[in-house]
Design an enzyme around this catalytic site. Structure first.
Site, PDB file in Angstrom:
ATOM      1  N   ASN A   9       7.796  -3.261 -11.331  1.00  0.00           N
ATOM      2  CA  ASN A   9       7.009  -3.247 -10.100  1.00  0.00           C
ATOM      3  C   ASN A   9       5.560  -3.465 -10.515  1.00  0.00           C
ATOM      4  O   ASN A   9       4.908  -2.544 -10.991  1.00  0.00           O
ATOM      5  CB  ASN A   9       7.199  -1.898  -9.393  1.00  0.00           C
ATOM      6  N   TRP A  10       5.103  -4.692 -10.362  1.00  0.00           N
ATOM      7  CA  TRP A  10       3.754  -5.031 -10.836  1.00  0.00           C
ATOM      8  C   TRP A  10       2.671  -4.416  -9.958  1.00  0.00           C
ATOM      9  O   TRP A  10       1.523  -4.386 -10.337  1.00  0.00           O
ATOM     10  CB  TRP A  10       3.576  -6.550 -10.888  1.00  0.00           C
ATOM     11  N   LYS A  11       3.030  -4.002  -8.752  1.00  0.00           N
ATOM     12  CA  LYS A  11       2.045  -3.474  -7.799  1.00  0.00           C
ATOM     13  C   LYS A  11       0.940  -4.527  -7.569  1.00  0.00           C
ATOM     14  O   LYS A  11       1.223  -5.718  -7.624  1.00  0.00           O
ATOM     15  CB  LYS A  11       1.494  -2.138  -8.277  1.00  0.00           C
ATOM     16  N   HIS A  96       8.247   2.244  -1.032  1.00  0.00           N
ATOM     17  CA  HIS A  96       7.541   2.832  -2.178  1.00  0.00           C
ATOM     18  C   HIS A  96       6.587   3.914  -1.672  1.00  0.00           C
ATOM     19  O   HIS A  96       5.993   3.779  -0.610  1.00  0.00           O
ATOM     20  CB  HIS A  96       6.776   1.745  -2.941  1.00  0.00           C
ATOM     21  N   GLU A  98       3.667   4.605  -2.410  1.00  0.00           N
ATOM     22  CA  GLU A  98       2.308   4.124  -2.131  1.00  0.00           C
ATOM     23  C   GLU A  98       2.238   3.486  -0.744  1.00  0.00           C
ATOM     24  O   GLU A  98       1.238   3.605  -0.042  1.00  0.00           O
ATOM     25  CB  GLU A  98       1.867   3.138  -3.237  1.00  0.00           C
ATOM     26  N   GLU A 168      11.964   8.172  -7.143  1.00  0.00           N
ATOM     27  CA  GLU A 168      10.655   8.193  -7.788  1.00  0.00           C
ATOM     28  C   GLU A 168       9.889   9.429  -7.329  1.00  0.00           C
ATOM     29  O   GLU A 168       9.251   9.405  -6.267  1.00  0.00           O
ATOM     30  CB  GLU A 168       9.863   6.933  -7.413  1.00  0.00           C
ATOM     31  N   GLY A 174       2.758   6.911 -12.237  1.00  0.00           N
ATOM     32  CA  GLY A 174       1.453   6.556 -12.788  1.00  0.00           C
ATOM     33  C   GLY A 174       0.693   7.734 -13.382  1.00  0.00           C
ATOM     34  O   GLY A 174      -0.495   7.623 -13.671  1.00  0.00           O
ATOM     35  N   SER A 214       6.539   6.922 -14.530  1.00  0.00           N
ATOM     36  CA  SER A 214       6.119   7.030 -15.935  1.00  0.00           C
ATOM     37  C   SER A 214       7.268   6.826 -16.913  1.00  0.00           C
ATOM     38  O   SER A 214       7.307   7.442 -17.977  1.00  0.00           O
ATOM     39  CB  SER A 214       5.408   8.363 -16.184  1.00  0.00           C
ATOM     40  N   GLY A 235       6.649   0.782 -13.349  1.00  0.00           N
ATOM     41  CA  GLY A 235       5.338   0.313 -12.903  1.00  0.00           C
ATOM     42  C   GLY A 235       4.507  -0.135 -14.090  1.00  0.00           C
ATOM     43  O   GLY A 235       4.654  -1.249 -14.605  1.00  0.00           O
ATOM     44  N   GLY A 236       3.645   0.747 -14.563  1.00  0.00           N
ATOM     45  CA  GLY A 236       2.689   0.422 -15.632  1.00  0.00           C
ATOM     46  C   GLY A 236       3.308  -0.304 -16.819  1.00  0.00           C
ATOM     47  O   GLY A 236       2.766  -1.302 -17.294  1.00  0.00           O
TER      48      GLY A 236
HETATM   49  P1  PGA Z   1       4.883   3.965 -13.063  1.00  0.00           P
HETATM   50  O1  PGA Z   1       5.235   3.460 -11.583  1.00  0.00           O
HETATM   51  O2  PGA Z   1       5.998   3.493 -13.957  1.00  0.00           O
HETATM   52  O3  PGA Z   1       3.565   3.326 -13.383  1.00  0.00           O
HETATM   53  O4  PGA Z   1       4.808   5.455 -13.018  1.00  0.00           O
HETATM   54  C1  PGA Z   1       6.550   3.462 -11.114  1.00  0.00           C
HETATM   55  C2  PGA Z   1       6.564   2.962  -9.694  1.00  0.00           C
HETATM   56  O5  PGA Z   1       5.660   3.286  -8.923  1.00  0.00           O
HETATM   57  O6  PGA Z   1       7.501   2.228  -9.305  1.00  0.00           O
END
Ligand code: PGA
Length: 252
Positions: A9-11, A96, A98, A168, A174, A214, A235-236
């Site tokens: 997930n590049w966001k 998600h 966010e 999640e 994050g 994470s 994500g990251g």
């Molecule tokens: P993260 O994000 O791996 O950076 O914690 C995961 C996500 O939000 O899908």
């Protein structure tokens, strides 16, 4: 049998050029590898068509990170599920945390998004998970149950079989604070039991449930070793080809 999946997930990261470079690097790294899981990358809308074309013939599939809750028309700035599908993307991340917290996406809105994604032949990667204070007060199971019931349990069993779930915990996203593999397993098993209660054991056993929050090359193998953890939403660590590949290799 359900699929194991590692999904990125590049966001809101990477310009088009940077995204093309990352997808190209990943494609090359995976060209000779035979991963023991499906691989998906979730990219911003503007990357979808280019990256889908670039990845044609590779094992990597493409996902959007969102879609509109309306079919088409006067919704300036929105991108419909049909438009996402027309780029060559096969998946769509929906719900998600966010999107829920920064953009006010309610159970009802997410329900519409899921229906439109399915109607347009996209497979939703539907995210659920509790906030820190909800876990601290022991409400995590209730929260996740309400999220499932509020946006997904209106689906028929056939429709539901196209859903990939991603658990999640918001406090892990994050933050570098990963759920322990036991915390993840407990919740995944609980989610699977809810699916079994609603749709029966066969659907529950066939549903892929990813862990996100994470997840990194160091903790992926331990998380993925749990029986109900079928991969990760990353994500990251999906922004670096080496790290993402190392997480995929956790299945080997
Ligand atoms: P993260 O994000 O791996 O950076 O914690 C995961 C996500 O939000 O899908």
């Amino acid at each position: 049998m359900r699929k194991n999946i590692v999904a990125g997930n590049w966001k809101m990261n990477k310009t088009l050029q940077e995204g093309v470079a990352l997808a190209t690097e990943l494609k090359e790294k995976l060209a000779s590898a035979k991963p023991n899981c499906d691989v998906i990358i979730g990219t911003p809308f503007i990357h979808l068509a280019t990256v889908s074309e670039l990845l044609e013939g590779s094992i990597i599939k493409v996902s959007a990170e969102n879609c509109a809750d309306k079919e088409s028309g006067a919704y300036t700035g929105e991108v419909s599920a049909a438009m996402v599908k027309s780029t060559g993307a096969e998946y769509c991340i929906i719900g998600h945390s966010e999107r829920r917290s920064y953009y006010g996406e309610t159970f009802e809105i997410l329900k519409e998004k899921v229906l439109l994604a399915l109607k347009n032949g996209l497979k939703p990667i539907f995210c659920i998970g509790e906030k820190k204070e909800e876990r601290e007060s022991g409400k995590q199971n209730d929260v996740v149950k309400a999220q499932l019931e509020g946006s997904l349990f209106n689906l028929s069993a056939e429709e539901f079989s196209n859903i990939v779930l991603a658990y999640e915990p918001v406090w892990a996203i994050g933050t570098g604070l990963t759920a322990t593999s036991d915390q993840a397993e407990d919740m995944h098993a609980y989610i699977r039991s809810l699916i079994a209660g609603k749709y029966g054991n066969e659907v529950a056993e066939n549903t892929t449930i990813l862990y996100g929050g994470s997840c990194n090359p160091k903790n992926a193998a331990e998380l993925f070793s749990k029986p109900d953890v079928d991969g990760g939403l990353i994500g990251g660590a999906s922004l670096k080809a080496d790290d993402f590949k190392a997480i995929i290799d956790a299945f080997n």
